[in-house]
Design an enzyme around this catalytic site. Structure first.
Site, mmCIF file in Angstrom:
data_model
loop_
_atom_site.group_PDB
_atom_site.id
_atom_site.type_symbol
_atom_site.label_atom_id
_atom_site.label_comp_id
_atom_site.label_asym_id
_atom_site.label_seq_id
_atom_site.Cartn_x
_atom_site.Cartn_y
_atom_site.Cartn_z
ATOM 1 N N GLY A 471 27.901 60.109 29.266
ATOM 2 C CA GLY A 471 29.073 59.832 28.432
ATOM 3 C C GLY A 471 29.767 58.557 28.861
ATOM 4 O O GLY A 471 30.844 58.224 28.368
ATOM 5 N N THR A 472 29.122 57.842 29.789
ATOM 6 C CA THR A 472 29.753 56.687 30.411
ATOM 7 C C THR A 472 29.451 55.370 29.705
ATOM 8 O O THR A 472 30.199 54.419 29.849
ATOM 9 C CB THR A 472 29.251 56.590 31.858
ATOM 10 N N GLY A 513 26.170 54.383 38.980
ATOM 11 C CA GLY A 513 25.160 54.264 37.935
ATOM 12 C C GLY A 513 24.979 52.865 37.391
ATOM 13 O O GLY A 513 23.882 52.305 37.435
ATOM 14 N N ALA A 514 26.042 52.279 36.864
ATOM 15 C CA ALA A 514 25.923 51.006 36.143
ATOM 16 C C ALA A 514 25.434 49.888 37.058
ATOM 17 O O ALA A 514 24.517 49.144 36.704
ATOM 18 C CB ALA A 514 27.265 50.636 35.523
ATOM 19 N N LEU A 616 30.781 45.021 32.394
ATOM 20 C CA LEU A 616 29.539 44.929 31.623
ATOM 21 C C LEU A 616 29.782 45.157 30.135
ATOM 22 O O LEU A 616 29.055 44.661 29.293
ATOM 23 C CB LEU A 616 28.522 45.934 32.161
ATOM 24 N N GLN A 624 36.295 54.305 30.442
ATOM 25 C CA GLN A 624 36.173 54.956 31.745
ATOM 26 C C GLN A 624 37.533 55.008 32.429
ATOM 27 O O GLN A 624 37.905 56.021 33.031
ATOM 28 C CB GLN A 624 35.191 54.174 32.632
ATOM 29 N N LYS A 687 30.747 46.491 40.357
ATOM 30 C CA LYS A 687 30.992 47.648 41.226
ATOM 31 C C LYS A 687 31.199 48.884 40.350
ATOM 32 O O LYS A 687 31.163 48.800 39.125
ATOM 33 C CB LYS A 687 32.244 47.410 42.082
ATOM 34 N N GLU A 691 35.229 56.463 38.531
ATOM 35 C CA GLU A 691 36.139 57.315 39.294
ATOM 36 C C GLU A 691 37.408 56.600 39.734
ATOM 37 O O GLU A 691 38.418 57.230 40.016
ATOM 38 C CB GLU A 691 35.388 57.873 40.502
HETATM 39 MO MO1 MOS Z 1 30.479 62.313 40.667
HETATM 40 S S1 MOS Z 1 31.928 63.719 41.104
HETATM 41 O O1 MOS Z 1 29.820 61.818 42.142
HETATM 42 O O2 MOS Z 1 29.494 62.887 39.496
#
Ligand code: MOS
Length: 729
Positions: A471-472, A513-514, A616, A624, A687, A691
């Site tokens: 979903g990111t 991830g990214a 990006l 986010q 980076k 979160e």
């Molecule tokens: Mo995250 S809480 O490391 O998916």
């Protein structure tokens, strides 16, 4: 052909800024957006599998002990029931959704109320659910399992401990000092999509459609749990309805579906109910945190202390990393940091939305507000005075550092009134109005990643990796990176994710991830560019690609001469990780209203300014941040897991009783993206984002509550009862 790249040196060449397509960073809408909003994007439980049966998990109703018998006959005659699966593999620790290498349990050992112990399979979901309720289970219960973190002697996590200088002395000598204890409550990931899996066998080959964040790791976990070879397993998670940590590791529905499908020789689907997701998957630990801050007369920190108590089951590796950014956020040469874990028999504690900083930063930033008041300083100014030149514990430089810019740009955009502050200055009718701020920090993580990029003979491109998009915006940013590097409209880039047949990505977790998968795709594209450059007689650096054409005038399709050009990019974090402290930074500003009579807090305005390296996609990045700030509101005001003090079971296990902020709770949120390139963080100078948006935001709200009505509260969430109790007469 695989191209391996390990980053050992920072890359500050800003190459991506000089590519010609001009699409990276642009606020493109999600390429999978239409499929999602029209309901055609398949989630784990939605794959139409022929002859599929339905399984429902049965969970333990004791806190600690042993399952002595499960009476299959008690349900096998019920309508539609096919089988009861209580294979001991279902009860292993490897199947308990923990994203770490916890030891295996003995068969049928129960260590928390709600632990899955069996699966009932039937023709329909309703039949399976009914039978699961009627399954007779006998236990041998062990009395007196500790469930209260305050009631046991905790274990120190020694790798988190820091003793530097003499904090007690610094506190005694300080012109201004703060010694406060905050508490935070447990949290649930509360992802929209419940945990679900469909398992199907073909001989000894297993395919599982599941809701997972980290296929690269989940396949290993599943192979371990089932005692199989990874090559015989295929995991598919093309679309995931949020994870927030709860899908980092496999949980029992995956293992149970696989075991059951094998046992009955038909495909099996297992969807956890909302209550089960709450009660069995994982929780964020509650915390108790003591903050000690010592400062000189100018508000410069001389001492910094942060000690935290968290909890988990016996034997689990994970300990909520509360101190993660406390190690480097502020100055203070005398330092004392310590993390302790209480071993208790509540459900497994694990990673939930920004593990560590999500609760550590609200405590630290609350204490900083107390210090600002004591020192008679503007809270923004106090923070600006305490930004360290280098990591205060590790003696390392920062890879890049935008806290000061975030504080300044955020204050400017919000309209922050500079200067020392006094509470209870503005009242409108029943409502006290006030503002507050806090810093944001979240460590930057990066992981090994592989992706294959194919530039097709027809001038389109294909990206393949088992990376997930939870979903990111992963689908979209990868299309943008390829578009930028190969000179293509992102619409001409097909991105295939979430299938372990593809090269292994880093998975989605820890906001890595990214930057990680983006770097693998970048490495692959660079190798493709080298080939193309050779064909045009230029160098990769000189090669200009735009709209399917090279700067020298040739069409890509001509250069390819009917052949596809494929490269697998393999990115690996290098020694650079040990040379720098890397983190995202930011600042939150909030304006709240607090009701004088009811203690209710409403957030009227909130702004976050963040620096996390290269953006990006300005739209997905902003989304986010908005999501993160929304969770900040939850931490500040509403979210708290409630456990039954008798057996430790989670009581508020649905979205009516566990309060995540909803539309009415969230005002228009403003996000300022602070320009940054971090060449040491990743080859694409990006980076983590996801979160950061919730790491500290709750303190901006807490500090605003104090500024509004004078209620200084040390316990999150700041529910109306707590506000009323702390409100001055
Ligand atoms: Mo995250 S809480 O490391 O998916």
């Amino acid at each position: 052909m695989t191209v391996h790249f390990k980053q050992d040196e920072p890359d500050n060449s800003n190459r991506l800024d000089r590519m010609k397509q001009g699409v990276l960073g642009k606020p493109l809408p999600r390429i999978e957006g239409l499929a999602k909003v029209t309901g055609t994007a398949p989630y784990a439980a939605e794959y139409p599998i022929e002859n599929c049966t339905e399984g429902v998990l049965v969970t333990a109703t004791i806190t600690r002990g042993e399952v002595t018998s499960i009476d299959h006959e008690s349900v096998l005659t019920m309508p539609g029931v096919i089988a009861v699966v209580d294979n001991e593999k279902l009860c292993t620790r490897a199947a308990q959704g923990t994203a770490n290498e916890a030891p295996m349990q003995g068969p049928k050992q129960v260590c928390y109320w709600g632990q899955p112990i069996a699966l009932v399979v039937a023709e329909t979901f309703e039949q399976a659910r009914d039978a699961a309720k009627h399954l007779k289970v006998d236990y041998r219960e062990e009395e007196g399992a500790p469930i209260d973190p305050g009631a046991v002697e905790p274990e120190e996590q020694e790798d988190e401990t820091v003793h530097q200088g003499d904090l007690a002395h610094a506190m005694a000598d300080a012109a201004h000092s703060v010694d406060v204890t905050y508490t935070t409550r447990g949290h649930a990931s509360a992802a929209m999509e419940p945990h679900a899996a469909i398992a199907q066998w073909d001989g000894d080959k297993l395919t599982v459609y599941a809701a997972l964040q980290m296929l690269n790791y989940n396949i290993t976990e599943l192979a371990d749990a089932l005692d199989m070879e990874e090559e015989n397993i295929r995991l598919i998670s093309r679309f995931v309805g949020g994870g927030f940590g709860s899908k980092l590791g496999i949980s029992e529905e995956v293992v149970a579906a696989a075991l059951a499908a094998k046992q009955i020789g038909r495909p099996v689907r297992v969807v956890q109910s909302r209550q089960q997701v709450f009660q069995t998957v994982m929780r964020r630990s509650e915390t108790t945190q003591r903050l000690r801050l010592a400062a000189d007369e100018n508000g410069k920190l001389t001492g910094f202390g942060h000690e935290a108590l968290v909890s988990n089951l016996p034997g689990e590796d994970f300990a909520e990393p509360v101190l993660q950014s406390s190690h480097f956020l502020y100055d203070g040469e005398n330092r004392e940091l310590m993390l302790k874990v209480a071993r208790i028999h509540r459900m497994t504690a694990g990673s939930v939305r920004a593990p560590g900083e999500a609760v550590g930063m609200p405590a630290l930033e609350g204490a900083m507000d107390v210090l600002a008041e004591k020192a008679g300083l503007d809270p923004v100014e106090l923070r600006l005075r305490n930004i360290p030149e280098k990591d205060p514990e590790e003696d390392l430089p920062f890879s890049s550092h935008k806290l000061a810019e975030c504080l300044k740009q955020g204050a400017e955009a919000f309209g922050w009134d500079k200067g020392p502050r006094k509470p209870r200055q503005r009242r409108e009718g029943e409502w006290w109005i006030g503002t507050g701020m806090a810093s944001a920090a979240r460590v930057h993580n990066i992981a090994e990643a592989k992706a294959r990029v194919t530039l097709k003979a027809d001038g389109t491109a294909l990206v393949e990796t088992d990376m997930t998009d939870i979903g990111t915006g992963t689908y979209t940013i990868l299309a943008q990176i390829v578009g930028e590097m190969l000179g293509l409209d992102p619409e001409r880039v097909l991105v295939e994710l979430g299938d372990t047949r593809h090269p292994r990505g880093p998975g989605s977790g820890g906001s890595w991830g990214a930057a990680s998968i983006g770097s693998a795709v970048y490495v692959a594209c660079k190798a493709i560019r080298e080939e193309l450059a050779a064909k045009t007689g230029t160098s990769e650096e000189e090669l200009e690609l735009r709209e399917g054409e090279a700067g020298t005038g040739e069409a890509l399709t001509d250069l390819l001469e009917g052949e596809d050009l494929a490269r697998e990019g393999h990115y690996e974090p290098g020694d650079i990780e040990d040379d720098y402290t890397a983190s995202g930074f930011g600042a939150f500003f909030a304006e709240v209203r607090v009701n004088h009579y009811t203690g209710e807090t409403r957030v009227d305005r909130m702004l976050g300014a963040f620096g996390f390296g290269r953006v990006l996609n300005a739209k997905t990045a902003r989304s986010q941040c908005i999501g993160g700030i929304t969770w900040s509101i939850g931490v500040a005001l509403t979210e708290a897991l409630e456990f039954d003090p008798r057996d430790g079971h989670l009581v508020n296990c649905d979205l009516a009783e566990y309060h995540v902020p909803v539309h009415r709770d969230v005002p228009d949120l403003e996000v300022v993206l602070v320009e940054e390139r971090d060449g040491a963080a990743s080859p694409i100078q990006a980076k983590g984002i996801g979160e950061l948006g919730m790491c500290g935001g709750a303190a901006a709200i807490a500090n605003a509550i104090y500024n509004a009505c004078g209620a200084r509260i040390y316990d999150y969430p700041m529910t109306p009862d707590r506000v009323l109790e702390a409100m001055p007469e």
